[in-house]
Write a protein that holds these residues in place. Structure first.
Motif, PDB file in Angstrom:
ATOM      1  N   ILE A  95       0.919  -1.185  -0.001  1.00 50.01           N
ATOM      2  CA  ILE A  95       0.016  -0.064  -0.023  1.00 50.01           C
ATOM      3  C   ILE A  95       0.922   1.320   0.103  1.00 50.01           C
ATOM      4  O   ILE A  95       1.716   1.330   0.944  1.00 50.01           O
ATOM      5  N   PRO A  96       0.711   2.277  -0.917  1.00 49.03           N
ATOM      6  CA  PRO A  96      -0.125   2.066  -2.048  1.00 49.03           C
ATOM      7  C   PRO A  96       0.251   0.788  -2.998  1.00 49.03           C
ATOM      8  O   PRO A  96       1.576   0.728  -3.056  1.00 49.03           O
ATOM      9  N   GLU A  97      -0.470   0.226  -3.912  1.00 56.97           N
ATOM     10  CA  GLU A  97      -0.263  -0.855  -4.641  1.00 56.97           C
ATOM     11  C   GLU A  97       1.054  -0.573  -5.722  1.00 56.97           C
ATOM     12  O   GLU A  97       0.964   0.353  -6.742  1.00 56.97           O
ATOM     13  N   PHE A  98       2.074  -1.135  -5.660  1.00 55.87           N
ATOM     14  CA  PHE A  98       3.244  -1.180  -6.365  1.00 55.87           C
ATOM     15  C   PHE A  98       2.818  -1.536  -7.888  1.00 55.87           C
ATOM     16  O   PHE A  98       2.245  -2.743  -7.805  1.00 55.87           O
ATOM     17  N   ARG A  99       3.055  -0.882  -8.762  1.00 54.61           N
ATOM     18  CA  ARG A  99       2.691  -1.291 -10.301  1.00 54.61           C
ATOM     19  C   ARG A  99       3.953  -1.250 -11.302  1.00 54.61           C
ATOM     20  O   ARG A  99       4.890  -0.199 -11.108  1.00 54.61           O
ATOM     21  N   VAL A 100       3.849  -1.986 -12.037  1.00 56.64           N
ATOM     22  CA  VAL A 100       5.136  -1.937 -13.307  1.00 56.64           C
ATOM     23  C   VAL A 100       4.353  -1.920 -14.434  1.00 56.64           C
ATOM     24  O   VAL A 100       3.214  -2.385 -14.829  1.00 56.64           O
ATOM     25  N   GLU A 101       5.102  -1.402 -15.418  1.00 52.98           N
ATOM     26  CA  GLU A 101       4.585  -1.417 -16.800  1.00 52.98           C
ATOM     27  C   GLU A 101       4.606  -2.675 -17.531  1.00 52.98           C
ATOM     28  O   GLU A 101       3.721  -3.138 -18.069  1.00 52.98           O
ATOM     29  N   TYR A 102       5.795  -3.486 -17.292  1.00 48.36           N
ATOM     30  CA  TYR A 102       5.585  -4.760 -17.964  1.00 48.36           C
ATOM     31  C   TYR A 102       6.058  -5.744 -16.813  1.00 48.36           C
ATOM     32  O   TYR A 102       7.056  -5.579 -15.879  1.00 48.36           O
ATOM     33  N   ASP A 103       5.873  -7.257 -16.884  1.00 49.26           N
ATOM     34  CA  ASP A 103       6.011  -8.136 -15.945  1.00 49.26           C
ATOM     35  C   ASP A 103       7.547  -8.292 -15.816  1.00 49.26           C
ATOM     36  O   ASP A 103       7.740  -8.716 -14.780  1.00 49.26           O
TER      37      ASP A 103
END
Length: 255
Positions: free
Chosen positions: A100-108
Motif C-alpha cells: 500500500i499503495p499498490e506497487f505497479r510496473v509497466e511490464y511483468d
C-alpha cells in the motif's frame, strides 16, 4: 582430473549458483568459477580448473578469459535470478503482495528478484521512512530512509510508494530534488515527455561519477555493476492528467 571428478566439480559449482538464491555472495562466486572453469578447458586446451593452470596460461589467453567471464557472469546471473520469480509467480498461486499503495510496473519482466524482496521488506509507506517520520504528514514523505536501501529494487519500491503519495507530475520535482536528483530542460515536471498514449514521463538524474552511488548494494555482481555506472535515472510515468503516478523505474547508465 578424471571424468567423475569433473562431474562432481561442475555439480558443486551449480549447487553453489542455486544457493545464491539464499546467499548472493555464494551464488556470485560459484557462477564466476563455473564460467571460468568452462572457458579454461576450451580455450587453454587443458581440462580442469586450478590456480596453477591459470598461472601457466599465456597472458593473451588470461586476458581473454577475464574479459569473457566478466561479460558473461552478469548476463548469466540476471537469467538465473529470474528463476525464483518465474517459479513463485507462475507455478504457485500466491503472487508477491504489492503493498500500500499498490506497487505497479509497466511490464511483468520489470518484477525482478530484488523487487520481489523489496515488496516484502517495504509493504507500506511507513516502512520506507526514516525513524520518527510520520507517514500521515505529507511534508515528511521526503524522509526516505536511504540507510535501509540496499538494492535497486528497494529504491524502486520505496520511491514509488512515497512519490505516489506526494502528488502529481508538477509536484514531482520537490520530492526528487529532496533526494538529490536533478532535471534537465526536457523530461522535467515543467516539460514532461508525453507518450503516444497520453501519459507523462519525467526523468530525474543522479550523477554517480560526481556523487558516488546513491545507495550501497549487496552481492558481487550488483556491486560491480553499481561501481561502473556513471548516471542513475529515476523515470516516473504519470497518467494523462498528470495527477497519479502509474509506474516508476530506476535505471543505471554504464560505460
Amino acid at each position: 582430473m578424471n571424468r567423475w571428478q569433473t562431474i562432481v566439480l561442475v555439480l558443486c559449482l551449480m549447487l553453489g549458483v542455486l544457493a545464491g538464491f539464499l546467499n548472493t555472495e555464494v551464488g556470485n562466486i560459484s557462477l564466476f568459477l563455473l564460467i571460468y572453469w568452462l572457458l579454461t578447458g576450451r580455450v587453454a586446451g587443458r581440462a580442469g580448473w586450478s590456480v596453477r593452470h591459470f598461472a601457466r596460461t599465456p597472458w593473451d589467453e588470461k586476458l581473454y578469459l577475464i574479459v569473457m567471464v566478466g561479460a558473461l557472469s552478469p548476463i548469466a546471473y540476471s537469467l538465473i535470478s529470474m528463476a525464483p520469480r518465474v517459479f513463485y509467480n507462475r507455478i504457485l498461486t500466491e503472487p508477491t503482495p504489492r503493498g500500500i499503495p499498490e506497487f505497479r510496473v509497466e511490464y511483468d519482466h520489470y518484477l525482478r528478484r530484488d523487487v520481489d524482496r523489496a515488496l516484502l521488506r517495504f509493504p507500506d509507506i511507513q516502512s520506507c521512512l526514516a525513524e520518527g517520520a510520520n507517514a500521515q504528514n505529507r511534508a515528511e514523505l521526503i524522509q526516505i530512509d536511504w540507510d535501509k536501501i540496499v538494492s535497486t529494487g528497494d529504491a524502486t519500491v520505496c520511491s514509488f510508494r512515497l512519490l505516489h503519495e506526494w502528488g502529481g507530475v508538477l509536484q514531482a520535482a520537490e520530492w526528487m530534488e529532496a533526494q538529490g536528483f536533478e532535471f534537465g530542460e526536457i523530461n522535467s515536471p515543467t516539460n514532461p515527455y508525453v507518450t503516444s498514449d497520453g501519459t507523462m514521463r519525467v526523468d530525474g538524474r543522479w550523477s554517480i561519477r560526481e556523487n558516488g552511488p546513491r545507495f550501497p548494494t549487496t552481492g558481487l555482481v550488483p556491486r560491480f555493476l553499481n561501481s561502473v555506472g556513471y548516471l542513475m535515472t529515476i523515470s516516473a510515468t504519470f497518467d494523462a492528467e498528470g495527477k497519479e503516478l502509474l509506474y516508476l523505474r530506476l535505471l543505471t547508465s554504464t560505460l
